[in-house]
Design a protein around this motif. Structure first.
Motif, PDB file in Angstrom:
ATOM      1  N   GLY A  34      -7.384  -0.062 -12.402  1.00 45.57           N
ATOM      2  CA  GLY A  34      -6.018   0.189 -12.801  1.00 45.57           C
ATOM      3  C   GLY A  34      -5.843   1.687 -12.964  1.00 45.57           C
ATOM      4  N   ILE A  35      -4.617   2.144 -13.023  1.00 49.98           N
ATOM      5  CA  ILE A  35      -4.366   3.569 -13.181  1.00 49.98           C
ATOM      6  C   ILE A  35      -3.283   3.751 -14.239  1.00 49.98           C
ATOM      7  CG2 ILE A  35      -2.816   3.536 -11.185  1.00 49.98           C
ATOM      8  CD1 ILE A  35      -3.686   6.418 -10.617  1.00 49.98           C
ATOM      9  N   ALA A  36      -3.538   4.650 -15.190  1.00 50.03           N
ATOM     10  CA  ALA A  36      -2.589   4.911 -16.273  1.00 50.03           C
ATOM     11  C   ALA A  36      -1.540   5.898 -15.774  1.00 50.03           C
ATOM     12  CB  ALA A  36      -3.325   5.468 -17.490  1.00 50.03           C
ATOM     13  N   LEU A  37      -0.310   5.422 -15.656  1.00 47.41           N
ATOM     14  CA  LEU A  37       0.784   6.235 -15.123  1.00 47.41           C
ATOM     15  C   LEU A  37       1.936   6.308 -16.112  1.00 47.41           C
ATOM     16  CD1 LEU A  37       0.952   4.683 -11.544  1.00 47.41           C
ATOM     17  CD2 LEU A  37      -0.069   6.859 -12.154  1.00 47.41           C
ATOM     18  N   THR A  38       2.755   7.350 -15.975  1.00 54.28           N
ATOM     19  CA  THR A  38       3.991   7.431 -16.747  1.00 54.28           C
ATOM     20  C   THR A  38       5.102   6.762 -15.940  1.00 54.28           C
ATOM     21  OG1 THR A  38       4.618   9.554 -15.782  1.00 54.28           O
ATOM     22  CG2 THR A  38       3.263   9.634 -17.769  1.00 54.28           C
ATOM     23  N   GLY A  39       6.261   6.600 -16.552  1.00 58.59           N
ATOM     24  CA  GLY A  39       7.359   5.896 -15.894  1.00 58.59           C
ATOM     25  C   GLY A  39       7.839   6.537 -14.616  1.00 58.59           C
ATOM     26  N   LYS A  64       7.871   5.145 -10.598  1.00 54.75           N
ATOM     27  CA  LYS A  64       9.078   5.143  -9.757  1.00 54.75           C
ATOM     28  C   LYS A  64       8.851   5.908  -8.463  1.00 54.75           C
ATOM     29  CE  LYS A  64      12.459   4.367 -13.342  1.00 54.75           C
ATOM     30  NZ  LYS A  64      13.771   4.737 -13.861  1.00 54.75           N
ATOM     31  N   SER A  65       8.119   7.020  -8.528  1.00 50.63           N
ATOM     32  CA  SER A  65       7.796   7.776  -7.318  1.00 50.63           C
ATOM     33  C   SER A  65       6.934   6.944  -6.378  1.00 50.63           C
ATOM     34  CB  SER A  65       7.035   9.051  -7.676  1.00 50.63           C
ATOM     35  OG  SER A  65       7.886  10.138  -7.722  1.00 50.63           O
ATOM     36  N   LEU A  66       5.935   6.255  -6.938  1.00 54.76           N
ATOM     37  CA  LEU A  66       5.057   5.430  -6.106  1.00 54.76           C
ATOM     38  C   LEU A  66       5.810   4.268  -5.486  1.00 54.76           C
ATOM     39  CD1 LEU A  66       1.719   5.238  -8.117  1.00 54.76           C
ATOM     40  CD2 LEU A  66       2.130   6.417  -5.971  1.00 54.76           C
ATOM     41  N   ARG A  67       6.713   3.660  -6.241  1.00 54.96           N
ATOM     42  CA  ARG A  67       7.502   2.549  -5.689  1.00 54.96           C
ATOM     43  C   ARG A  67       8.390   3.025  -4.540  1.00 54.96           C
ATOM     44  NH1 ARG A  67       6.401  -2.007  -8.089  1.00 54.96           N
ATOM     45  NH2 ARG A  67       6.026  -2.078 -10.322  1.00 54.96           N
ATOM     46  N   GLY A  68       8.771   4.284  -4.574  1.00 57.00           N
ATOM     47  CA  GLY A  68       9.550   4.868  -3.480  1.00 57.00           C
ATOM     48  C   GLY A  68       8.702   5.202  -2.266  1.00 57.00           C
ATOM     49  N   GLY A  69       7.395   4.974  -2.351  1.00 62.14           N
ATOM     50  CA  GLY A  69       6.520   5.209  -1.207  1.00 62.14           C
ATOM     51  C   GLY A  69       5.962   6.609  -1.128  1.00 62.14           C
ATOM     52  N   ILE A 121       0.858  -1.183   0.000  1.00 57.54           N
ATOM     53  CA  ILE A 121       0.000   0.000   0.000  1.00 57.54           C
ATOM     54  C   ILE A 121       0.895   1.234   0.000  1.00 57.54           C
ATOM     55  CG2 ILE A 121      -1.717   1.307   1.290  1.00 57.54           C
ATOM     56  CD1 ILE A 121      -2.817  -1.333   2.309  1.00 57.54           C
ATOM     57  N   VAL A 122       0.677   2.103  -0.981  1.00 59.26           N
ATOM     58  CA  VAL A 122       1.503   3.305  -1.129  1.00 59.26           C
ATOM     59  C   VAL A 122       0.840   4.500  -0.460  1.00 59.26           C
ATOM     60  CG1 VAL A 122       2.564   4.879  -2.787  1.00 59.26           C
ATOM     61  CG2 VAL A 122       2.438   2.455  -3.298  1.00 59.26           C
ATOM     62  N   ALA A 123      -0.444   4.730  -0.779  1.00 60.01           N
ATOM     63  CA  ALA A 123      -1.164   5.873  -0.212  1.00 60.01           C
ATOM     64  C   ALA A 123      -2.535   5.400   0.245  1.00 60.01           C
ATOM     65  CB  ALA A 123      -1.305   6.966  -1.263  1.00 60.01           C
ATOM     66  N   GLU A 124      -2.982   5.953   1.374  1.00 60.97           N
ATOM     67  CA  GLU A 124      -4.266   5.548   1.920  1.00 60.97           C
ATOM     68  C   GLU A 124      -5.043   6.790   2.341  1.00 60.97           C
ATOM     69  OE1 GLU A 124      -5.688   1.816   4.644  1.00 60.97           O
ATOM     70  OE2 GLU A 124      -3.792   2.778   5.100  1.00 60.97           O
ATOM     71  N   SER A 137      -0.053  -8.221  -6.599  1.00 58.87           N
ATOM     72  CA  SER A 137       0.979  -9.256  -6.621  1.00 58.87           C
ATOM     73  C   SER A 137       1.756  -9.296  -7.937  1.00 58.87           C
ATOM     74  CB  SER A 137       0.367 -10.623  -6.332  1.00 58.87           C
ATOM     75  OG  SER A 137      -0.653 -10.900  -7.265  1.00 58.87           O
ATOM     76  N   GLN A 138       1.156  -8.806  -9.041  1.00 56.71           N
ATOM     77  CA  GLN A 138       1.884  -8.747 -10.317  1.00 56.71           C
ATOM     78  C   GLN A 138       2.711  -7.473 -10.456  1.00 56.71           C
ATOM     79  OE1 GLN A 138      -1.753  -9.393 -11.001  1.00 56.71           O
ATOM     80  NE2 GLN A 138      -1.358 -11.576 -10.781  1.00 56.71           N
ATOM     81  N   GLY A 139       2.662  -6.585  -9.468  1.00 55.55           N
ATOM     82  CA  GLY A 139       3.441  -5.354  -9.509  1.00 55.55           C
ATOM     83  C   GLY A 139       2.746  -4.219 -10.235  1.00 55.55           C
ATOM     84  N   ARG A 140       1.457  -4.328 -10.476  1.00 52.67           N
ATOM     85  CA  ARG A 140       0.693  -3.278 -11.158  1.00 52.67           C
ATOM     86  C   ARG A 140       0.107  -2.309 -10.130  1.00 52.67           C
ATOM     87  NH1 ARG A 140       1.750  -4.569 -16.190  1.00 52.67           N
ATOM     88  NH2 ARG A 140       1.061  -6.568 -16.973  1.00 52.67           N
ATOM     89  N   ALA A 141       0.126  -1.017 -10.448  1.00 58.64           N
ATOM     90  CA  ALA A 141      -0.456  -0.013  -9.569  1.00 58.64           C
ATOM     91  C   ALA A 141      -1.969  -0.037  -9.721  1.00 58.64           C
ATOM     92  CB  ALA A 141       0.081   1.368  -9.914  1.00 58.64           C
ATOM     93  N   LYS A 142      -2.670  -0.102  -8.612  1.00 58.57           N
ATOM     94  CA  LYS A 142      -4.127  -0.161  -8.593  1.00 58.57           C
ATOM     95  C   LYS A 142      -4.670   0.879  -7.625  1.00 58.57           C
ATOM     96  CE  LYS A 142      -4.493  -3.959 -11.115  1.00 58.57           C
ATOM     97  NZ  LYS A 142      -5.214  -4.039 -12.362  1.00 58.57           N
ATOM     98  N   VAL A 143      -5.934   1.269  -7.859  1.00 56.63           N
ATOM     99  CA  VAL A 143      -6.629   2.191  -6.970  1.00 56.63           C
ATOM    100  C   VAL A 143      -7.866   1.485  -6.447  1.00 56.63           C
ATOM    101  CG1 VAL A 143      -7.860   4.382  -6.818  1.00 56.63           C
ATOM    102  CG2 VAL A 143      -5.860   4.204  -8.262  1.00 56.63           C
ATOM    103  N   GLU A 144      -8.054   1.493  -5.142  1.00 58.95           N
ATOM    104  CA  GLU A 144      -9.288   0.980  -4.566  1.00 58.95           C
ATOM    105  C   GLU A 144     -10.257   2.153  -4.520  1.00 58.95           C
ATOM    106  OE1 GLU A 144     -10.964  -1.472  -0.701  1.00 58.95           O
ATOM    107  OE2 GLU A 144      -8.986  -0.577  -0.620  1.00 58.95           O
ATOM    108  N   LEU A 145     -11.315   2.058  -5.298  1.00 64.80           N
ATOM    109  CA  LEU A 145     -12.272   3.140  -5.488  1.00 64.80           C
ATOM    110  C   LEU A 145     -13.581   2.772  -4.803  1.00 64.80           C
ATOM    111  CD1 LEU A 145     -12.196   5.767  -7.179  1.00 64.80           C
ATOM    112  CD2 LEU A 145     -13.265   4.494  -9.014  1.00 64.80           C
TER     113      LEU A 145
END
Length: 160
Positions: free
Chosen positions: A34-39, A43-48, A14-17, A120-128
């Motif tokens: 799913g969320i459409a993100l740029t590269g 990387k920012s999200l993976r950094g928390g 979980i990155v942001a709550e 688990s596949q490493g994809r960024a998701k949003v719980e809406l």
């Protein structure tokens, strides 16, 4: 035939709550988008880094958008960096978008993002969440109910 969806989503990191959302809104139904993100955003999200505290979602032109979410610029992103508060497209099925649009327009509900996470596949998701705003007295009642459940659990642990 489509497989039935799980009640809880597979959240690995979980990155942001948005903790305030469950207090301010009565959650009716949740969706995983799913969320459409740029590269550099990934990387920012993976950094928390990232915040969805004041963000919301809306449906425009048969597409869902995440508005006002903040993903700060990546420190090593140079000229290819992204704009921190840009609208981001949410990836949902057409039927889900129609359902959300109908609920928001007819029933006066709100689309609130609860969390951003990596599955688990490493994809960024949003719980809406499809939610209805609580009035002040409803919030007080919700707080009393939560306190009572906590106290009940304490009593059961002591005497059980």
């Amino acid at each position: 035939m489509a497989r039935p969806r799980h009640a809880t989503f597979d959240k690995k990191k979980i990155v942001a709550e948005n903790r305030r959302a469950r207090f301010d809104y009565a959650i009716e139904e949740t969706f995983e988008a799913g969320i459409a993100l740029t590269g550099t955003e990934v990387k920012s999200l993976r950094g928390g880094e990232g915040s969805i505290a004041e963000s919301y979602a809306e449906v425009k032109d048969d597409q869902a958008w995440l508005i006002n979410s903040n993903i700060p610029e990546f420190s090593h992103g140079n000229r290819f960096n992204h704009e921190p508060k840009r609208p981001r497209k949410l990836l949902l099925h057409g039927r889900e978008i129609e359902k959300l649009f109908g609920a928001v327009s007819r029933q006066g509900m709100t689309l609130v993002p609860l969390s951003i996470y990596f599955n688990s596949q490493g994809r960024a998701k949003v719980e809406l969440a499809l939610a209805k705003g609580r009035k002040h007295h409803d919030k007080r009642e919700y707080e009393k109910e939560k306190d009572w459940k906590r106290e009940q659990g304490r009593l059961l642990r002591q005497h059980g």
